[in-house]
Design a protein around this motif. Structure first.
Motif, short mmCIF file in Angstrom:
data_model
loop_
_atom_site.label_atom_id
_atom_site.label_comp_id
_atom_site.label_asym_id
_atom_site.label_seq_id
_atom_site.Cartn_x
_atom_site.Cartn_y
_atom_site.Cartn_z
N PRO A 1 7.93 12.54 1.57
CA PRO A 1 6.51 12.93 1.16
C PRO A 1 5.90 13.72 2.43
CG PRO A 1 6.80 10.48 0.69
CD PRO A 1 8.31 11.14 1.69
N PRO B 1 1.35 4.03 4.88
CA PRO B 1 1.54 3.17 3.45
C PRO B 1 2.21 4.07 2.22
CG PRO B 1 -0.83 4.18 3.72
CD PRO B 1 0.10 4.39 5.04
N THR B 2 2.41 5.44 2.68
CA THR B 2 2.75 6.28 1.87
C THR B 2 4.27 5.99 1.43
OG1 THR B 2 1.54 8.29 2.49
CG2 THR B 2 3.38 8.74 1.37
N LEU C 1 5.24 3.28 -0.12
CA LEU C 1 5.52 1.75 -0.54
C LEU C 1 5.64 1.69 -2.05
CD1 LEU C 1 2.83 0.11 1.85
CD2 LEU C 1 5.40 -0.16 2.01
N THR D 1 8.16 2.67 -3.68
CA THR D 1 8.83 3.68 -4.44
C THR D 1 10.18 3.90 -3.79
OG1 THR D 1 8.31 5.53 -2.79
CG2 THR D 1 6.77 4.95 -4.43
N VAL D 2 11.17 4.62 -4.30
CA VAL D 2 12.44 4.88 -3.72
C VAL D 2 12.22 5.36 -2.05
CG1 VAL D 2 13.78 5.44 -5.80
CG2 VAL D 2 12.66 7.38 -4.50
N VAL D 3 11.18 5.98 -1.87
CA VAL D 3 10.96 6.42 -0.36
C VAL D 3 11.17 5.05 0.60
CG1 VAL D 3 9.20 7.25 1.27
CG2 VAL D 3 9.83 8.29 -0.84
N MET E 1 8.42 15.23 -4.30
CA MET E 1 7.11 14.43 -4.48
C MET E 1 6.05 15.38 -3.85
SD MET E 1 8.74 13.37 -1.60
CE MET E 1 9.80 12.05 -2.01
N GLY E 2 6.19 16.38 -3.26
CA GLY E 2 5.45 17.00 -2.36
C GLY E 2 4.30 16.11 -1.63
N ASP F 1 1.46 10.80 -0.63
CA ASP F 1 0.31 10.86 0.25
C ASP F 1 -0.95 10.66 -0.49
OD1 ASP F 1 1.93 10.98 2.89
OD2 ASP F 1 2.42 12.93 1.66
N ALA G 1 -1.50 7.26 -1.92
CA ALA G 1 -1.65 6.22 -1.03
C ALA G 1 -3.04 6.10 -0.36
CB ALA G 1 -0.45 6.30 -0.04
N LEU H 1 8.85 5.44 -9.36
CA LEU H 1 7.23 5.62 -9.08
C LEU H 1 6.85 6.69 -7.93
CD1 LEU H 1 6.37 1.80 -9.06
CD2 LEU H 1 6.06 3.49 -10.81
#
Lengths: 219, 227
Positions: free
Chosen positions: A98, A119-120, A122, A124-126, B126-127, B131, B134, B162
């Motif tokens: 991200p 928190p970015t 959470l 997800t596949v990340v 996702m660029g 963020d 979130a 997601l």
């Protein structure tokens, strides 16, 4: 001492297998002349850390098209079909991060931090394979710092001490990456004498910059 | 009565969600249309995640150093400010952006959003979307109610990877306005061109339907703009 070097002097600084951070967002604020020099020199097996892979003929795009990159860490590759093709064919490894996390990981790498909590990503596949921490009852992902051998940046103007000024939306990742590489090389449109930039105007302090290359304005 | 396109209906209805003074990030595509339909007296500041606030339409002169988050030429209003990607995402993640409007491939009844990839087909990255969802105080998904092939996009559970979990506040489509609540998806308004039955039929997720479902707001605004 002046940090300004010629384009010819640059060539000896690049080696195969280097990890390179490159500024720019969709090619804007990207060191286009430095990319051209890398393409002409033909160094290969590079690891590239960058916001996005722009288009095949802008920003870092030509390096991808010329197949000089073996791994890309970026937030977006959709506007350069060649990146997607290489990823699907298994020729290039792409790690998607991200964009805000990418900025923070680079900042951490340059700011002496062991990582950041965000928190970015959470749920997800990340989050796969990453440690989660609870701080004041809120969940965060631990994201690790990123550093590079070389940062290739673009600024509008530099003084001979390497102090930098950017224009408009061309700043993006450049100031952050100036913190996080062993060798920081900046392409600029104009070089002025030390003292001509007011300290309050400077956006990246020259102590972070190793080499300045004046390439003029490329439109 | 004139029939408006799905895009017009959606953009105009989303514009009605803006409050005067909001800092707003509009995603690429349909969401960017929202700023064309702001009601009178509502002024918002647009944030562009590549590093500025005060995003404006491109002026008479194109500046190659000034683009929007889609890489297209942009302008900046007087009073705007430019900064780096760290500051840009600190604004986004830190709750300094009031509203973000994004497109969606799928949304589900838990407020999960999928809009960044289709495995095996499209992996653009996702660029800044993860963020944005979130960190923005309010996340509005602006999208057509169903996919081009008619498949439902508002689901019990997203099947695509997601972008964010439990992040969506409001879904605005050309047919309906749906609020994400802790109990599930609540049908708030429907367009004058549809019925509750049609909305239910085109929505896979179970909808909570109150006794009174309002008419979709924003049409008066469209008619006024027409004049």
């Amino acid at each position: 001492m002046s940090k300004v070097i010629s384009q010819e002097e640059l060539v000896s600084l690049f080696e195969d297998k280097a990890t390179i951070m490159m500024g720019g967002f969709m090619g804007v604020g990207a060191p286009t002349s430095l990319v051209r020099i890398l393409v002409e020199q033909g160094v290969k097996d590079l690891t590239l850390i960058t916001s996005d892979t722009a288009t095949p003929d802008t920003g870092v795009g030509p390096l991808i098209v010329n197949r000089q990159v073996k791994k890309i860490i970026a937030s977006h590759i959709g506007t350069n079909p060649e990146t997607g093709r290489q990823m699907i064919a298994g020729e290039t490894v792409v790690e998607l991060v991200p964009q805000g996390t990418l900025a923070e990981r680079i900042r951490a790498g340059g700011a002496g931090l062991g990582g950041i909590l965000t928190p970015t990503g959470l749920g997800t596949v990340v989050e796969e394979g990453k440690e989660k921490l609870l701080v004041n009852g809120k969940e965060y992902l631990l994201e690790l710092p990123l550093r590079a051998d070389i940062a290739l940046l673009k600024a509008y103007k530099a003084d001979k001490a390497g102090n930098l000024i950017y224009r408009q939306s061309a700043r993006n990742f450049n100031p952050i990456m100036a913190l996080a590489a062993d060798l920081v090389i900046v392409e600029v449109e104009e070089v002025v004498e030390v003292g001509e930039l007011k300290p309050d105007e400077v956006m990246t302090p020259g102590i972070l910059v190793d080499k300045v290359v004046c390439c003029g304005r490329i439109s | 009565m004139k029939t408006y396109s799905a895009k017009e209906l959606i953009a105009c209805r989303v514009a009605g969600e803006m409050r005067d003074g909001d800092v707003v990030n509009l995603g690429i595509g349909l969401p960017t249309l929202v700023s064309n339909y702001l009601p009178e007296g509502i002024n918002i500041t647009l944030q562009s995640e590549n590093g500025f606030v005060g995003l404006a339409p491109v002026g008479s002169e194109v500046d190659p150093d000034l683009v929007n988050a889609g890489g297209k030429p942009a302008g900046i209003f007087p009073g705007g400010a430019t900064f780096d990607s760290f500051m840009s995402f600190a604004l986004i993640r830190g709750g300094h952006v009031d509203v973000t409007v994004l497109g969606g491939l799928q949304v589900d009844q838990n407020g999960n959003l999928a809009n960044w990839m289709i495995p095996g087909k499209m992996v653009p990255g996702m660029g800044g979307a993860m963020d944005l969802v979130a960190g923005a105080k309010k996340v509005i998904v602006a999208m057509e109610h169903t996919a081009k092939d008619g498949a439902a996009k508002i689901l019990e559970k997203c099947s695509l990877p997601l972008t964010g979990k439990g992040v969506v506040s409001l879904i605005v489509t050309e047919l309906a306005v749906i609020k994400v609540t802790s109990e599930g998806l609540q049908l708030e308004e429907i367009s004058p061109y549809t019925t509750v039955e049609e909305v239910v039929a085109k929505t896979e997720a179970k909808l909570i339907i109150p006794d009174h479902v309002g008419a979709m707001k924003g049409l008066e605004q469209l008619e006024q703009l027409e004049k």
